[in-house]
Enzyme design. Structure first.
Site, PDB file in Angstrom:
ATOM      1  N   ASP A 515     -50.080  12.596  -0.420  1.00 38.56           N
ATOM      2  CA  ASP A 515     -49.125  13.006   0.607  1.00 38.56           C
ATOM      3  C   ASP A 515     -49.696  12.544   1.953  1.00 38.56           C
ATOM      4  O   ASP A 515     -50.698  13.094   2.433  1.00 38.56           O
ATOM      5  CB  ASP A 515     -48.976  14.534   0.563  1.00 38.56           C
ATOM      6  CG  ASP A 515     -47.958  15.076   1.557  1.00 38.56           C
ATOM      7  OD1 ASP A 515     -47.654  14.359   2.534  1.00 38.56           O
ATOM      8  OD2 ASP A 515     -47.495  16.212   1.365  1.00 38.56           O
ATOM      9  N   HIS A 516     -49.055  11.573   2.540  1.00 38.72           N
ATOM     10  CA  HIS A 516     -49.633  10.968   3.744  1.00 38.72           C
ATOM     11  C   HIS A 516     -49.577  11.899   4.955  1.00 38.72           C
ATOM     12  O   HIS A 516     -50.161  11.614   5.998  1.00 38.72           O
ATOM     13  CB  HIS A 516     -48.929   9.637   4.052  1.00 38.72           C
ATOM     14  CG  HIS A 516     -49.812   8.642   4.755  1.00 38.72           C
ATOM     15  ND1 HIS A 516     -50.963   8.997   5.418  1.00 38.72           N
ATOM     16  CD2 HIS A 516     -49.716   7.298   4.880  1.00 38.72           C
ATOM     17  CE1 HIS A 516     -51.538   7.918   5.941  1.00 38.72           C
ATOM     18  NE2 HIS A 516     -50.795   6.871   5.625  1.00 38.72           N
TER      19      HIS A 516
END
Ligand code: CAO
Length: 543
Positions: A515-516
């Site tokens: 999850d950036h």
């Protein structure tokens, strides 16, 4: 033209009630039966319909005011001469109908014995016409207390719940959701336990508490076990707050298939008003009409057109399993919410494989089968401890990040019913043999659908191994609210330059999706380097 004064009707026993919504303004044209006000006592909410068509000349109350029976609430100018003498002929207060305090009927057969007896519980006088049964709150076998809600009825003017006149065990539910019910309609058969019926009051009317707003009566049904299964995806994140709205708003929402939990209420105590529903629909429609999201940053997603596939050839249609549907919803949610990035790497596990082969006999003696998976789990646990950002979750408040001090790793298991993700707890504290035994046991349980909800909760990272099946790499979907997931593909022998020559090495393709929002590329890169080193030389696991 005559001007009529509209008064609060018979409140069915309530002395003073609060005006919680004024549905009209001066100048509005209303039809007979249009809602004028919503009043609320501590027992019920009720809408006051207009007794006539006309134009609202003045609204004499405000939201938050307290009114009593006979209070003048507004003036309506009607067409034509009044049939009644002017002022005194203020129209009779609108028929109170369900606004009357409903009273419960005495049970059909009150037992005088102290032993248990089965009694039929009927719908009491609800003060008006029949109403729709919108919820049956009990099931056969339920043990209920006096006052527990049995059913919820809703007319176009009010919703009300019918409480149990006494404690007992529900032997048979007679009433059916969606049907019409009125005074005397049988609800259920109740086995009343000893002593209760001896009290003389049971033959008298007992008050029922009309819906104390659906806040109380419309809570979500308890989730079934399968809904707890955190198959690649987080636990349900639908708003859990209670819905606070009047009957008319609820009816409107039901008619258009709107989930009121999604609608922000702007009324007193965040009550949802008709205007809120309208504003919500408008905003939704505006979102749908907006141009391509890429250009605007909006989230409108164009619908996939429905196609009749049978026009192209023979088809068969099968229903999705419940597990499949839950998985699909979770995947969709994760995919839409999480900005995914996937990093790929090849790990040289030649030495690990040699060590694994050496362990095989010992493992057999210990009654376990050693695959690469326990090593992957162990190596991930060590790397997660070193890189806590990947063993974290973004807080729902959008302000914080939650670092987990435990390392619980979920393992995607392919089962005939669909995908399941049992969680292995405290991976960092377990030996390779223990992990081998536990993964085999959990995978077996998953395949037999014997996993308990608790065995699928609490994961902080996930591994999805497609190794036995093949493939050179894939992009797994993050199992939100976790922030990273490791995909494992099929081991292959590849030539590797050792400085002087190519030699055949066993290379394992791995892919890390993250999850950036929570993990930067550099964090993921460092994690991958350490994970790679741990798998390439498992002696490092001992460090
Ligand atoms: N490359 C090559 N072979 C591999 C391998 C890899 N990466 N990983 C495992 N293998 C081998 C094992 O060593 C075993 O071989 P042997 O019997 O010769 O020792 C064989 O493949 C079968 O392994 P397994 O599947 O029985 O055991 P496992 O511990 O590797 O995996 C489990 C267990 C439950 C993860 C697996 O059975 C499974 O269900 N995988 C599917 C996961 C999935 O569907 N992921 C996608 C989720 S998103 O849609």
């Amino acid at each position: 033209m005559t001007t009529e004064k509209i008064k609060v009707p018979d409140l069915g026993g309530a002395d003073e009630v609060e005006v919680i919504e004024v549905c009209v303004s001066a100048g509005d044209t209303v039809a007979e039966e249009d809602s004028l006000l919503v009043l609320e006592s501590d027992k019920a909410s009720m809408e006051i319909p207009s007794p006539m068509a006309g134009r609202v000349m003045a609204v004499l109350v405000n939201e938050g005011d307290n009114v009593t029976e006979g209070s003048v609430i507004l003036e309506i100018e009607t067409e034509g001469a009044s049939s009644e003498p002017a002022e005194a002929a203020a129209p009779a207060a609108p028929e109170p109908e369900v606004a009357k305090a409903p009273v419960a009927e005495a049970p059909a057969a009150a037992s005088s014995a102290a032993e248990s007896s089965v009694e039929q519980i009927d719908v009491p006088d609800i003060g008006g016409d029949n109403a729709e049964v919108i919820e049956v709150c009990v099931a056969e076998g339920d043990s209920i207390d006096e006052g527990d809600s049995l059913i919820v009825l809703e007319s176009d003017k009010a919703s009300m719940e019918v409480p149990a006149p006494k404690a007992g065990i529900v032997r048979k539910v007679i009433i059916v959701e969606g049907t019409e019910a009125g005074k005397g309609t049988p609800i259920l058969e109740l086995e009343v336990t000893g002593g209760v019926a001896a009290a003389p009051v049971v033959s008298a009317s007992a008050p029922i508490s009309p819906a104390q707003e659906a806040r109380q009566v419309r809570s979500e049904p308890p989730q079934v076990a399968e809904q707890h299964q955190p198959v690649i995806g987080m636990s349900e994140s639908r708003p859990t707050g209670d819905v606070y709205a009047g009957p008319a708003v609820r009816k409107m929402a039901r008619e258009i298939g709107l989930d009121l939990a999604l609608v922000p209420g702007t009324g007193p105590r965040s009550r949802i008003q008709k205007s809120d529903v309208k504003a919500f629909i408008k905003s939704q429609l505006a979102g749908k009409r907006s141009p391509a999201p890429a250009a605007t940053g909006g989230s409108g997603i164009p619908a996939v057109p429905e196609i009749d596939f049978s026009q192209f050839g023979e088809v068969s249609v099968e229903p999705l399993t419940k597990l499949h549907k839950i998985t699909a919803a979770n995947m969709h949610r994760s995919w839409l919410n999480v900005p995914h990035v996937t990093a790929f790497d090849d790990v040289d596990i030649t030495d690990l494989e040699e060590f694994r082969q050496q362990l095989k006999k010992e493992a057999e003696k210990a009654g376990v089968k050693i695959t690469p998976l326990p090593f992957l789990l162990k190596a991930c646990a060590a790397a997660l401890k070193k890189h806590p950002k990947l063993n974290a979750s973004l807080h729902a408040n959008g302000e914080d990040i939650v670092y987990k001090q435990y390392v619980n790793i979920g393992m995607a298991v392919d089962t005939p019913a669909g995908l399941m993700v049992p969680v292995i707890r405290d991976v960092d504290k377990k030996s390779i043999f223990e992990l081998a035994a536990e993964t085999a046991e959990l995978a077996q349980k998953a395949k037999e659908r014997k996993l308990k909800p608790a065995e699928m909760q609490g994961g902080s990272f996930t591994i999805s191994s497609l190794g036995p099946m093949g493939g050179t790499g894939f992009t797994p979907i993050v199992n939100t609210p976790e922030v990273a997931i490791l995909g494992v593909s099929k081991l292959d022998i590849k030539p590797r330059w050792n400085g002087s020559e190519f030699e055949p090495r066993k290379m394992l393709p791995i892919s890390l999706s993250y999850d950036h929002r929570a993990v930067n590329g550099a964090d993921a890169g460092r994690f991958m380097v350490d994970l790679n080193a741990l798998l390439a030389d498992v002696r490092r696991l001992a460090l």
